[in-house]
Scaffold this motif. Sequence first.
Motif, mmCIF file in Angstrom:
data_model
loop_
_atom_site.group_PDB
_atom_site.id
_atom_site.type_symbol
_atom_site.label_atom_id
_atom_site.label_comp_id
_atom_site.label_asym_id
_atom_site.label_seq_id
_atom_site.Cartn_x
_atom_site.Cartn_y
_atom_site.Cartn_z
ATOM 1 N N VAL A 76 4.808 -3.436 19.375
ATOM 2 C CA VAL A 76 5.461 -2.498 20.287
ATOM 3 C C VAL A 76 5.995 -1.308 19.498
ATOM 4 O O VAL A 76 5.820 -0.154 19.892
ATOM 5 C CB VAL A 76 6.600 -3.180 21.054
ATOM 6 N N SER A 77 6.646 -1.599 18.378
ATOM 7 C CA SER A 77 7.183 -0.522 17.547
ATOM 8 C C SER A 77 7.432 -1.038 16.132
ATOM 9 O O SER A 77 7.594 -2.230 15.912
ATOM 10 C CB SER A 77 8.481 0.029 18.143
ATOM 11 N N ILE A 78 7.472 -0.109 15.204
ATOM 12 C CA ILE A 78 7.802 -0.407 13.813
ATOM 13 C C ILE A 78 8.861 0.578 13.368
ATOM 14 O O ILE A 78 8.646 1.791 13.421
ATOM 15 C CB ILE A 78 6.570 -0.290 12.893
ATOM 16 N N ASN A 79 9.990 0.071 12.902
ATOM 17 C CA ASN A 79 11.070 0.969 12.491
ATOM 18 C C ASN A 79 10.724 1.741 11.230
ATOM 19 O O ASN A 79 10.721 2.959 11.215
ATOM 20 C CB ASN A 79 12.366 0.191 12.268
ATOM 21 N N VAL A 80 10.440 1.024 10.171
ATOM 22 C CA VAL A 80 10.194 1.658 8.880
ATOM 23 C C VAL A 80 8.903 1.106 8.278
ATOM 24 O O VAL A 80 8.675 -0.095 8.284
ATOM 25 C CB VAL A 80 11.352 1.404 7.888
ATOM 26 N N MET A 81 8.098 1.996 7.773
ATOM 27 C CA MET A 81 6.921 1.590 7.005
ATOM 28 C C MET A 81 7.085 2.115 5.583
ATOM 29 O O MET A 81 7.685 3.184 5.373
ATOM 30 C CB MET A 81 5.639 2.118 7.632
ATOM 31 N N GLY A 82 6.562 1.368 4.641
ATOM 32 C CA GLY A 82 6.770 1.797 3.271
ATOM 33 C C GLY A 82 5.767 1.218 2.302
ATOM 34 O O GLY A 82 4.952 0.362 2.656
ATOM 35 N N TRP A 83 5.853 1.714 1.107
ATOM 36 C CA TRP A 83 5.022 1.248 0.002
ATOM 37 C C TRP A 83 5.908 0.781 -1.142
ATOM 38 O O TRP A 83 6.902 1.439 -1.486
ATOM 39 C CB TRP A 83 4.102 2.371 -0.490
ATOM 40 N N TYR A 84 5.528 -0.327 -1.715
ATOM 41 C CA TYR A 84 6.194 -0.886 -2.883
ATOM 42 C C TYR A 84 5.122 -1.178 -3.920
ATOM 43 O O TYR A 84 3.934 -1.236 -3.589
ATOM 44 C CB TYR A 84 6.940 -2.178 -2.511
ATOM 45 N N ARG A 85 5.541 -1.371 -5.154
ATOM 46 C CA ARG A 85 4.550 -1.695 -6.175
ATOM 47 C C ARG A 85 5.129 -2.690 -7.165
ATOM 48 O O ARG A 85 6.345 -2.778 -7.347
ATOM 49 C CB ARG A 85 4.075 -0.435 -6.908
ATOM 50 N N GLN A 86 4.231 -3.427 -7.792
ATOM 51 C CA GLN A 86 4.639 -4.402 -8.796
ATOM 52 C C GLN A 86 3.662 -4.346 -9.955
ATOM 53 O O GLN A 86 2.471 -4.623 -9.795
ATOM 54 C CB GLN A 86 4.679 -5.807 -8.204
ATOM 55 N N ASP A 97 1.098 7.465 10.993
ATOM 56 C CA ASP A 97 0.577 7.774 12.319
ATOM 57 C C ASP A 97 1.067 6.658 13.233
ATOM 58 O O ASP A 97 0.531 5.544 13.205
ATOM 59 C CB ASP A 97 -0.954 7.831 12.282
ATOM 60 N N ASN A 98 2.090 6.938 14.000
ATOM 61 C CA ASN A 98 2.700 5.900 14.837
ATOM 62 C C ASN A 98 1.736 5.357 15.884
ATOM 63 O O ASN A 98 1.771 4.177 16.216
ATOM 64 C CB ASN A 98 3.949 6.443 15.522
ATOM 65 N N ALA A 99 0.885 6.208 16.401
ATOM 66 C CA ALA A 99 -0.060 5.774 17.424
ATOM 67 C C ALA A 99 -1.061 4.763 16.873
ATOM 68 O O ALA A 99 -1.575 3.914 17.604
ATOM 69 C CB ALA A 99 -0.794 6.981 17.999
ATOM 70 N N LYS A 100 -1.329 4.861 15.572
ATOM 71 C CA LYS A 100 -2.290 3.960 14.938
ATOM 72 C C LYS A 100 -1.615 2.884 14.098
ATOM 73 O O LYS A 100 -2.304 2.091 13.452
ATOM 74 C CB LYS A 100 -3.244 4.768 14.046
ATOM 75 N N ASN A 101 -0.274 2.861 14.088
ATOM 76 C CA ASN A 101 0.461 1.897 13.252
ATOM 77 C C ASN A 101 -0.057 1.914 11.824
ATOM 78 O O ASN A 101 -0.295 0.863 11.208
ATOM 79 C CB ASN A 101 0.361 0.481 13.840
ATOM 80 N N THR A 102 -0.227 3.100 11.312
ATOM 81 C CA THR A 102 -0.806 3.289 9.986
ATOM 82 C C THR A 102 0.124 4.119 9.124
ATOM 83 O O THR A 102 0.734 5.084 9.597
ATOM 84 C CB THR A 102 -2.172 3.980 10.102
ATOM 85 N N VAL A 103 0.209 3.739 7.865
ATOM 86 C CA VAL A 103 0.984 4.498 6.889
ATOM 87 C C VAL A 103 0.066 4.844 5.719
ATOM 88 O O VAL A 103 -0.821 4.065 5.359
ATOM 89 C CB VAL A 103 2.225 3.712 6.413
ATOM 90 N N TYR A 104 0.288 6.021 5.168
ATOM 91 C CA TYR A 104 -0.538 6.523 4.072
ATOM 92 C C TYR A 104 0.344 6.836 2.868
ATOM 93 O O TYR A 104 1.524 7.134 2.996
ATOM 94 C CB TYR A 104 -1.266 7.802 4.485
ATOM 95 N N LEU A 105 -0.275 6.809 1.707
ATOM 96 C CA LEU A 105 0.409 7.242 0.490
ATOM 97 C C LEU A 105 -0.568 8.070 -0.319
ATOM 98 O O LEU A 105 -1.538 7.544 -0.862
ATOM 99 C CB LEU A 105 0.905 6.053 -0.337
ATOM 100 N N CYS A 122 -2.682 1.871 5.053
ATOM 101 C CA CYS A 122 -2.264 0.550 5.488
ATOM 102 C C CYS A 122 -2.220 0.542 7.010
ATOM 103 O O CYS A 122 -1.503 1.337 7.612
ATOM 104 C CB CYS A 122 -0.903 0.202 4.919
ATOM 105 N N VAL A 123 -2.981 -0.373 7.586
ATOM 106 C CA VAL A 123 -3.029 -0.493 9.034
ATOM 107 C C VAL A 123 -2.354 -1.788 9.459
ATOM 108 O O VAL A 123 -2.682 -2.859 8.939
ATOM 109 C CB VAL A 123 -4.480 -0.473 9.548
ATOM 110 N N ALA A 124 -1.433 -1.680 10.376
ATOM 111 C CA ALA A 124 -0.769 -2.851 10.946
ATOM 112 C C ALA A 124 -1.418 -3.177 12.279
ATOM 113 O O ALA A 124 -1.553 -2.310 13.138
ATOM 114 C CB ALA A 124 0.719 -2.579 11.141
ATOM 115 N N SER A 125 -1.813 -4.442 12.431
ATOM 116 C CA SER A 125 -2.465 -4.847 13.666
ATOM 117 C C SER A 125 -1.731 -6.022 14.290
ATOM 118 O O SER A 125 -1.030 -6.761 13.606
ATOM 119 C CB SER A 125 -3.923 -5.230 13.388
#
Length: 123
Positions: free
Chosen positions: A29-39, A72-80, A22-25
């Motif tokens: 400036v900053s993101i406190n928490v990144m996460g994954w949810y499912r439904q 990866d904070n530098a890329k604003n990316t979270v992986y699962l 998941c890439v945030a664009s």
Amino acid sequence: QVHLVESGGGLVQAGGSLRLSCVASGSIVSINVMGWYRQAPGKQRELVATIPSGGYTNYADSVKGRFTISRDNAKNTVYLKMNSLKPEDTAVYYCNADGVRTIATLNRLYSYWGQGTQVTVSS
């Protein structure tokens, strides 16, 4: 405006693995928490895993030992990384970025969601 785009979902047999990204664009400036949810169909959205910018990870009991979240904070990316997948893991997986600070909203924090990616595990 911040956009989150997920990728990596698909169809896999039970016992298999998938890796979601998941890439945030945006002017982030900053993101406190990144996460994954499912439904899953007919069910409420539930937490899968979260990872703060500099703290410890948190997992749902149902995925502990099988899923690994990283960012990866530098890329604003979270992986699962999802291993040993089970049919009950079948769901739409959503990425969340919480406590997002942008150049335009330095003094305010917002939460954003991706549009989701389908994960289907066949038995």
